[in-house]
Scaffold this active site. Structure first.
Site, PDB file in Angstrom:
ATOM      1  N   HIS A 423       0.831  -1.209   0.000  1.00  0.00           N
ATOM      2  CA  HIS A 423       0.000   0.000   0.000  1.00  0.00           C
ATOM      3  C   HIS A 423       0.861   1.254   0.000  1.00  0.00           C
ATOM      4  CE1 HIS A 423      -2.316   3.236   2.031  1.00  0.00           C
ATOM      5  NE2 HIS A 423      -3.316   2.768   1.306  1.00  0.00           N
ATOM      6  N   CYS A 798      -3.263  -1.575 -16.580  1.00  0.00           N
ATOM      7  CA  CYS A 798      -3.311  -0.411 -15.686  1.00  0.00           C
ATOM      8  C   CYS A 798      -2.748  -0.716 -14.301  1.00  0.00           C
ATOM      9  CB  CYS A 798      -4.742   0.115 -15.554  1.00  0.00           C
ATOM     10  SG  CYS A 798      -5.889  -1.064 -14.827  1.00  0.00           S
TER      11      CYS A 798
END
Length: 847
Positions: A423, A798
């Site tokens: 993250h 992506c």
């Protein structure tokens, strides 16, 4: 050819058959210098096959070596000549051929002290590196050091020091050949990107002695700054003159005028002018900025070697662009000379490589750049520091979605855990923040507000510097270089655009991200992650109210508060992108990410929602999942709680109408996440179509939109043909697709990934470089099946791999339409895309 006979040595002349593949880069470079009529000493090249035979133990006939001593000074040097300069090689051996007879002759020419120094240096080098004797026995100093060294050699080997120059040379050649073939050398060159069995050539060169009357000495000179690439003469010159002009004995001179002391330019302007002329000629003829190694004997220059100037990323870009602007190389070659990842060093502050570093610890270099700030251990502390105007580094065990506000307020991020796609890493790259994750041996103590690292205890508020390019954590404030987004950077990317290649979009979640994407000339937004918009302090309460709602109507009421905020978000994105495509991914993460998990956070939430703490705790526990990454998220949430996607679709379409009235018509691209079945697409499409119809009626205007799918599950890749029948585009989300294909958590894999790569389980971290054999096969299968069903469908990547040069090359070859990556990786992707296109054209010409 009889490999026992080394008559294969080739004298390096303008017309000699010296090639890089057969004789190595140094031999070929010396031939080019000879062709330029530079004063290069007599040189001979040994081909790689001869060196390989020597390493294999083939006997050398000494008669075949004597000719290299006949036409020169009687002394030679031996240097490695690998195929690529960065592969290195055994150390150079100087003064081969010195013996008692030549020593006596040198005493008459240059004096006994100088002659003794030459002889002693070779005896020590030969004893330690060739005969492999104990170095301590040859650490000789003083007036009688030479005879003592000769006696020590004879005592250890039971033989006098070899007096036959050919024998000396044979032993040096054998030692260097075997050293290159040894296990340590193999590992070292593999680390530099060379194959383990890479060949080696050797160069034998007549020695130009920097001794004698008049100006004598040796040195190196280069003509650009190795950090910035700006024109600047640098180097060194160690003078050995006995003339009055330089002074007696040896001294180091500056090359150019300098107030601190004498310079070669002052003392010998003609010699200095010759060196400048040689540098200009080397740049034009060798098509490169070169460092020249030279010797001056009695004022006469000998060019010993020329090597490519070692340079940093900034200098590399400036040099490549300058050579192309001056017509020395074509623009496409300038593009191919710059490593795409090097552009990251130009986009951000960097620690000055010339400055001292007080290293505390190291971690994984997850996001490039460098920053100095005070340690803060919570997102709230980061926001408070930002409000006071104090730069801060957010230090966490690992970041969670609610830390995003703290990351926005920080100048850098450091975490104890995590990998390149954790993250912290992903968000930091998107924000353009320097980030180090998985830092070795650090411990964050929130209770005592301390950080332990490298045996030191730092307190919250202490200043540190993180170097996200190298992964180093430094104590205090290090000297930083500013970003280098100058005209050289711009010119390089302009040439990249002209070269063509696969399209490049940006992952952009905020107006700031979109502005960065436009600045770096992204061709649109390939991924807007709408969930990041919900972590804003003004929106989080409404989001939590929606989560605690017990009915669809109550959820709609809570979402109605978020609708105008989302509409404003999308309107801004459409206006900033000004007609470029914008792909918006519908809500993806599990709901538990928006809720606190510690007791203090739960109490604050209960108070803000006017609910008993027990009710809040039960609700949080009810939303907990054993594996939330595979649970109630993405399209599954959109189907079971359709009010969320209804609100987002309405916000997108109303923003489309508003933005289209101010500029070019907007055609939004709506992407459904985590699809695994065609029926999921049908269900969402029906509701989105219904919302579109409602907005058209309410606003009394027409608009169009595209609906597509984010392919993140192996099943979606395998069933891409079915899904393509209901989709305008497919965008492969390779982060989750890699996780699901491998059964790995990208947040936890950092704990063992280094071991796996080191032991060859994986050749690369699959979250960093696309796994072309496994995940890549799913991509190829998906592309093939989707295009068979819908030939005109748009297909892209992506995930974070969209900014990786090797992955971009794969996507180019596979026929993808574009890649999308973090805004600050767009320049890297644009250059990598251009290089893929150039390689494809060159391959087509060769075929």
């Amino acid at each position: 050819m009889d490999m026992r006979d080394i008559t294969e040595t080739t004298r390096i002349t303008p017309s000699a058959g010296v090639t890089r593949d057969r004789h190595g880069w140094r031999a070929k470079c010396l031939q080019r210098l000879v062709r330029m009529d530079l004063p290069v000493p007599l040189s001979f090249a040994l081909p790689c096959e001869t060196v390989g035979a020597i390493a294999a133990g083939r006997h050398l006939r000494l008669e075949a070596l004597r000719h290299v001593f006949e036409a020169g000074s009687g002394l030679v040097s031996v240097r490695p000549s690998a195929l690529m300069p960065e592969w290195g090689g055994p150390g150079t051996v100087l003064n081969v051929g010195i013996n008692d007879t030549l020593h006596a002759r040198l005493c008459d020419v240059i004096g006994r002290d100088s002659a003794d120094a030459i002889y002693l240096s070779f005896v020590q080098s030969y004893a330690i590196n060739i005969a492999r004797l104990d170095p301590d026995m040859f650490a000789q100093e003083g007036k009688d050091a030479l005879p003592r060294a000769l006696r020590a050699f004879e005592a250890e080997t039971d033989e006098p020091f070899p007096q036959d120059p050919a024998q000396q040379l044979a032993e040096v050649l054998r030692s260097m050949a075997r050293a290159w073939d040894g296990p340590t050398a193999r590992l070292l060159r593999q680390a530099k990107g060379a194959p383990a069995d890479a060949p080696l050539g050797l160069v034998v060169q007549d020695m130009a002695l920097a001794l004698g009357p008049g100006l004598c000495g040796s040195g190196t000179i280069q003509f650009v700054d190795p950090v910035t690439g700006n024109p600047r003469v640098t180097g060194r010159f160690r003078g050995q003159s006995h003339g009055a002009a330089v002074g007696t004995g040896a001294e180091t001179l500056y090359l150019t005028h300098d107030e601190r002391g004498p310079s070669l330019q002052d003392i010998a302007p003609e010699t200095f002018a010759d060196l400048i002329r040689f540098g200009i000629a080397a740049r034009e003829r060798l098509r490169e900025e070169m460092q020249i190694e030279f010797v001056v004997t009695g004022g006469r220059i000998s060019v010993i070697d020329a090597t490519r100037v070692v340079r940093g990323s900034r200098a590399g870009v400036r040099i490549a662009v300058s050579l192309a602007r001056d017509g020395i190389i074509p623009a496409e070659e300038a593009l191919m000379r710059v490593e795409p990842r090097a552009l990251a060093d130009l986009l951000h502050h960097q620690v000055d490589p010339r400055a001292p570093r007080d290293l505390i610890t190291r971690g994984i270099n997850a996001s490039p750049g460098a920053a100095t700030g005070r340690i803060v251990l919570t997102a709230a502390a980061a926001q408070a520091a930002n409000a006071r105007g104090e730069p801060c580094i957010l230090v966490r065990r690992e970041t969670v979605p609610e830390d995003i506000r703290g990351m926005h307020a920080s100048v850098g991020v450091l975490t104890e855990r995590g990998g390149t796609t954790s993250h912290a890493a992903v968000i930091a790259r998107g924000l353009g923040l320097p980030c180090i994750v998985g830092a070795t041996g650090i411990r964050v103590d929130l209770r005592n507000r301390t950080l332990t690292a490298g045996g030191r205890e730092l307190r919250e508020g202490d200043e540190i510097t993180i170097d996200g390019s190298s992964g180093e954590v430094l104590a205090g404030a290090a000297a930083l270089l500013p970003p280098a987004l100058d005209d050289n950077f711009t010119q390089l990317l302009d040439w990249a655009s002209q070269a063509g290649g696969i399209g490049v979009r940006a992952n952009a979640d905020t107006p700031e991200d979109a502005l960065t994407a436009r600045r770096f000339e992204a061709q649109g937004i390939g991924l807007c992650r709408t969930e990041h918009m919900f972590f804003d302090a003004e929106r989080l309460p409404a989001m939590r109210e929606m989560i605690f709602a017990d009915s669809a109507d109550d959820r709609r009421l809570a979402l109605a508060r978020i609708l105008p905020m989302q509409r404003q978000d999308f309107t801004q994105l459409f206006e900033i992108m000004a007609g470029l495509p914008v792909t918006i991914r519908l809500f993806d993460p599990p709901l538990h990410e928006f809720l606190p998990h510690d007791r203090e956070g739960l109490r604050e939430l209960a108070e803000s929602m006017d609910l008993p703490l027990s009710d809040v705790t039960r609700r949080v526990e009810a939303l907990s999942e054993f594996n939330p990454m595979l649970g109630m998220r993405g399209v599954r949430l959109g189907i079971t709680m359709p009010e969320i996607y209804d609100m987002q679709a309405r916000a997108i379409f109303e923003a489309t109408v508003d933005a289209s009235r101010k500029g070019d018509p907007v055609v939004p691209e709506i992407m459904i996440p985590l699809v695994s079945a065609m029926r999921e697409v049908e269900l969402v499409k029906n509701r989105v179509d219904a919302v579109a119809a409602a907005v058209r009626n309410e606003r009394r205007t027409d608009f169009t939109y595209k609906l597509g799918v984010m392919v993140e599950t192996p099943r979606a890749a395998l069933r891409a043909g079915d899904i393509a029948a209901h989709s305008a585009f497919l965008s492969f989300g390779t982060n989750d697709l890699t996780q699901m294909t491998y059964g790995l958590s990208r947040d936890d894999a950092g704990r063992f990934m280094g071991t796996y790569v080191a032991q060859g389980v994986y050749s690369e971290d699959p979250f960093h470089v696309l796994d072309q054999d496994g995940v890549g096969e799913l991509l190829l299968t998906g592309v093939q099946r989707a295009r068979r069903q819908a030939p005109g469908i748009t297909i892209s990547v992506c995930g974070e791999h969209g900014g990786n040069p090797e992955s971009i090359a794969f996507c180019h070859e596979a026929g993808f339409d574009y890649v999308s990556c973090s805004p600050f990786r767009v320049p890297i992707a644009r250059l990598a895309a251009a290089q893929s296109a150039i390689r494809a054209r060159l391959s087509g010409v060769e075929d």
